[in-house]
Design a protein around this motif. Sequence first.
Motif, PDB file in Angstrom:
ATOM      1  N   PHE A  59       0.819  -1.201   0.000  1.00  8.72           N
ATOM      2  CA  PHE A  59       0.000   0.000   0.000  1.00  8.72           C
ATOM      3  C   PHE A  59       0.859   1.260   0.000  1.00  8.72           C
ATOM      4  O   PHE A  59       2.043   1.226   0.325  1.00  8.72           O
ATOM      5  CB  PHE A  59      -0.940   0.010   1.217  1.00  8.72           C
ATOM      6  CG  PHE A  59      -0.232   0.201   2.522  1.00  8.72           C
ATOM      7  CD1 PHE A  59      -0.034   1.469   3.055  1.00  8.72           C
ATOM      8  CD2 PHE A  59       0.243  -0.886   3.238  1.00  8.72           C
ATOM      9  CE1 PHE A  59       0.631   1.645   4.255  1.00  8.72           C
ATOM     10  CE2 PHE A  59       0.907  -0.723   4.445  1.00  8.72           C
ATOM     11  CZ  PHE A  59       1.097   0.551   4.956  1.00  8.72           C
ATOM     12  N   ARG A  60       0.205   2.348  -0.340  1.00  5.52           N
ATOM     13  CA  ARG A  60       0.771   3.686  -0.185  1.00  5.52           C
ATOM     14  C   ARG A  60      -0.224   4.486   0.636  1.00  5.52           C
ATOM     15  O   ARG A  60      -1.419   4.511   0.314  1.00  5.52           O
ATOM     16  CB  ARG A  60       0.971   4.360  -1.537  1.00  5.52           C
ATOM     17  CG  ARG A  60       2.060   3.749  -2.366  1.00  5.52           C
ATOM     18  CD  ARG A  60       2.278   4.577  -3.643  1.00  5.52           C
ATOM     19  NE  ARG A  60       3.231   3.905  -4.503  1.00  5.52           N
ATOM     20  CZ  ARG A  60       2.913   3.296  -5.638  1.00  5.52           C
ATOM     21  NH1 ARG A  60       1.669   3.270  -6.059  1.00  5.52           N
ATOM     22  NH2 ARG A  60       3.836   2.713  -6.360  1.00  5.52           N
ATOM     23  N   ARG A  75       4.986  -2.881   2.251  1.00  5.99           N
ATOM     24  CA  ARG A  75       4.482  -4.213   1.907  1.00  5.99           C
ATOM     25  C   ARG A  75       4.309  -4.937   3.229  1.00  5.99           C
ATOM     26  O   ARG A  75       5.282  -5.279   3.888  1.00  5.99           O
ATOM     27  CB  ARG A  75       5.466  -4.920   0.983  1.00  5.99           C
ATOM     28  CG  ARG A  75       4.902  -6.131   0.318  1.00  5.99           C
ATOM     29  CD  ARG A  75       5.744  -6.497  -0.923  1.00  5.99           C
ATOM     30  NE  ARG A  75       5.247  -7.701  -1.548  1.00  5.99           N
ATOM     31  CZ  ARG A  75       4.289  -7.740  -2.463  1.00  5.99           C
ATOM     32  NH1 ARG A  75       3.735  -6.627  -2.861  1.00  5.99           N
ATOM     33  NH2 ARG A  75       3.899  -8.883  -2.980  1.00  5.99           N
ATOM     34  N   SER A  76       3.061  -5.146   3.628  1.00  7.24           N
ATOM     35  CA  SER A  76       2.718  -5.692   4.942  1.00  7.24           C
ATOM     36  C   SER A  76       2.322  -7.153   4.843  1.00  7.24           C
ATOM     37  O   SER A  76       1.645  -7.568   3.901  1.00  7.24           O
ATOM     38  CB  SER A  76       1.540  -4.924   5.546  1.00  7.24           C
ATOM     39  OG  SER A  76       1.849  -3.572   5.713  1.00  7.24           O
ATOM     40  N   TYR A  87      -1.969  -8.193  11.721  1.00  8.48           N
ATOM     41  CA  TYR A  87      -0.782  -7.620  11.096  1.00  8.48           C
ATOM     42  C   TYR A  87       0.444  -8.280  11.716  1.00  8.48           C
ATOM     43  O   TYR A  87       0.573  -8.337  12.941  1.00  8.48           O
ATOM     44  CB  TYR A  87      -0.749  -6.104  11.350  1.00  8.48           C
ATOM     45  CG  TYR A  87       0.526  -5.433  10.924  1.00  8.48           C
ATOM     46  CD1 TYR A  87       0.765  -5.130   9.593  1.00  8.48           C
ATOM     47  CD2 TYR A  87       1.487  -5.089  11.855  1.00  8.48           C
ATOM     48  CE1 TYR A  87       1.935  -4.499   9.196  1.00  8.48           C
ATOM     49  CE2 TYR A  87       2.664  -4.451  11.479  1.00  8.48           C
ATOM     50  CZ  TYR A  87       2.880  -4.159  10.144  1.00  8.48           C
ATOM     51  OH  TYR A  87       4.037  -3.539   9.771  1.00  8.48           O
ATOM     52  N   LEU A  88       1.339  -8.798  10.885  1.00  7.25           N
ATOM     53  CA  LEU A  88       2.554  -9.444  11.385  1.00  7.25           C
ATOM     54  C   LEU A  88       3.735  -8.493  11.322  1.00  7.25           C
ATOM     55  O   LEU A  88       4.357  -8.193  12.342  1.00  7.25           O
ATOM     56  CB  LEU A  88       2.839 -10.714  10.589  1.00  7.25           C
ATOM     57  CG  LEU A  88       4.002 -11.562  11.078  1.00  7.25           C
ATOM     58  CD1 LEU A  88       3.759 -12.074  12.493  1.00  7.25           C
ATOM     59  CD2 LEU A  88       4.242 -12.717  10.127  1.00  7.25           C
ATOM     60  N   ASP A  89       4.045  -8.015  10.141  1.00  5.13           N
ATOM     61  CA  ASP A  89       5.155  -7.073   9.987  1.00  5.13           C
ATOM     62  C   ASP A  89       5.092  -6.485   8.578  1.00  5.13           C
ATOM     63  O   ASP A  89       4.216  -6.840   7.787  1.00  5.13           O
ATOM     64  CB  ASP A  89       6.512  -7.729  10.238  1.00  5.13           C
ATOM     65  CG  ASP A  89       6.805  -8.914   9.334  1.00  5.13           C
ATOM     66  OD1 ASP A  89       6.166  -9.041   8.273  1.00  5.13           O
ATOM     67  OD2 ASP A  89       7.670  -9.720   9.687  1.00  5.13           O
ATOM     68  N   GLY A  90       6.022  -5.598   8.284  1.00  6.69           N
ATOM     69  CA  GLY A  90       6.035  -4.990   6.968  1.00  6.69           C
ATOM     70  C   GLY A  90       7.399  -4.449   6.608  1.00  6.69           C
ATOM     71  O   GLY A  90       8.225  -4.193   7.493  1.00  6.69           O
ATOM     72  N   ASP A  91       7.615  -4.297   5.326  1.00  8.26           N
ATOM     73  CA  ASP A  91       8.840  -3.703   4.805  1.00  8.26           C
ATOM     74  C   ASP A  91       8.492  -2.374   4.162  1.00  8.26           C
ATOM     75  O   ASP A  91       7.644  -2.327   3.257  1.00  8.26           O
ATOM     76  CB  ASP A  91       9.488  -4.618   3.755  1.00  8.26           C
ATOM     77  CG  ASP A  91       9.997  -5.921   4.352  1.00  8.26           C
ATOM     78  OD1 ASP A  91      10.586  -5.881   5.446  1.00  8.26           O
ATOM     79  OD2 ASP A  91       9.775  -6.983   3.729  1.00  8.26           O
ATOM     80  N   VAL A  92       9.149  -1.317   4.630  1.00 10.94           N
ATOM     81  CA  VAL A  92       8.958  -0.007   4.021  1.00 10.94           C
ATOM     82  C   VAL A  92       9.732   0.006   2.717  1.00 10.94           C
ATOM     83  O   VAL A  92      10.900  -0.377   2.666  1.00 10.94           O
ATOM     84  CB  VAL A  92       9.424   1.123   4.972  1.00 10.94           C
ATOM     85  CG1 VAL A  92       9.330   2.469   4.284  1.00 10.94           C
ATOM     86  CG2 VAL A  92       8.600   1.104   6.254  1.00 10.94           C
ATOM     87  N   LEU A  93       9.059   0.446   1.660  1.00 11.38           N
ATOM     88  CA  LEU A  93       9.647   0.463   0.326  1.00 11.38           C
ATOM     89  C   LEU A  93       9.976   1.901  -0.072  1.00 11.38           C
ATOM     90  O   LEU A  93       9.296   2.837   0.335  1.00 11.38           O
ATOM     91  CB  LEU A  93       8.675  -0.145  -0.690  1.00 11.38           C
ATOM     92  CG  LEU A  93       8.167  -1.546  -0.344  1.00 11.38           C
ATOM     93  CD1 LEU A  93       7.080  -1.964  -1.312  1.00 11.38           C
ATOM     94  CD2 LEU A  93       9.313  -2.537  -0.358  1.00 11.38           C
ATOM     95  N   GLY A  94      11.015   2.029  -0.889  1.00  8.87           N
ATOM     96  CA  GLY A  94      11.476   3.293  -1.461  1.00  8.87           C
ATOM     97  C   GLY A  94      10.781   4.453  -0.961  1.00  8.87           C
ATOM     98  O   GLY A  94      10.782   5.540  -0.976  1.00  8.87           O
TER      99      GLY A  94
END
Length: 94
Positions: A59-60, A75-76, A87-94
């Motif tokens: 998402f954005r 990306r969660s 919700y487990l975790d997420g990676d913040v993208l660019g």
Amino acid sequence: MRSRFAAFARGLAPYLLATWHPSTRPAHLDLDADVTWRRLQIVDTVAGGPSDAEGVVEFRASFRGPEGAGLLHERSRFVRDGARWSYLDGDVLG
């Protein structure tokens, strides 16, 4: 995902903690009252259907804070916890 965005927008830390998987959930959550969450755009989803145990949502989320407008692109990962998603975790993208 949408309900968690709405909870961020409304400052509902208890809901966010309740929908966070226990294995990665922080002890407390301090939301920044100076940040206003404005818009959620779902970019991609992987799995997460009725028969899946895991799912991914990219998402954005646009926001405005003391330093101006911003965008969180993440990306969660979510896991099914009984009958509900957490919700487990997420990676913040660019």
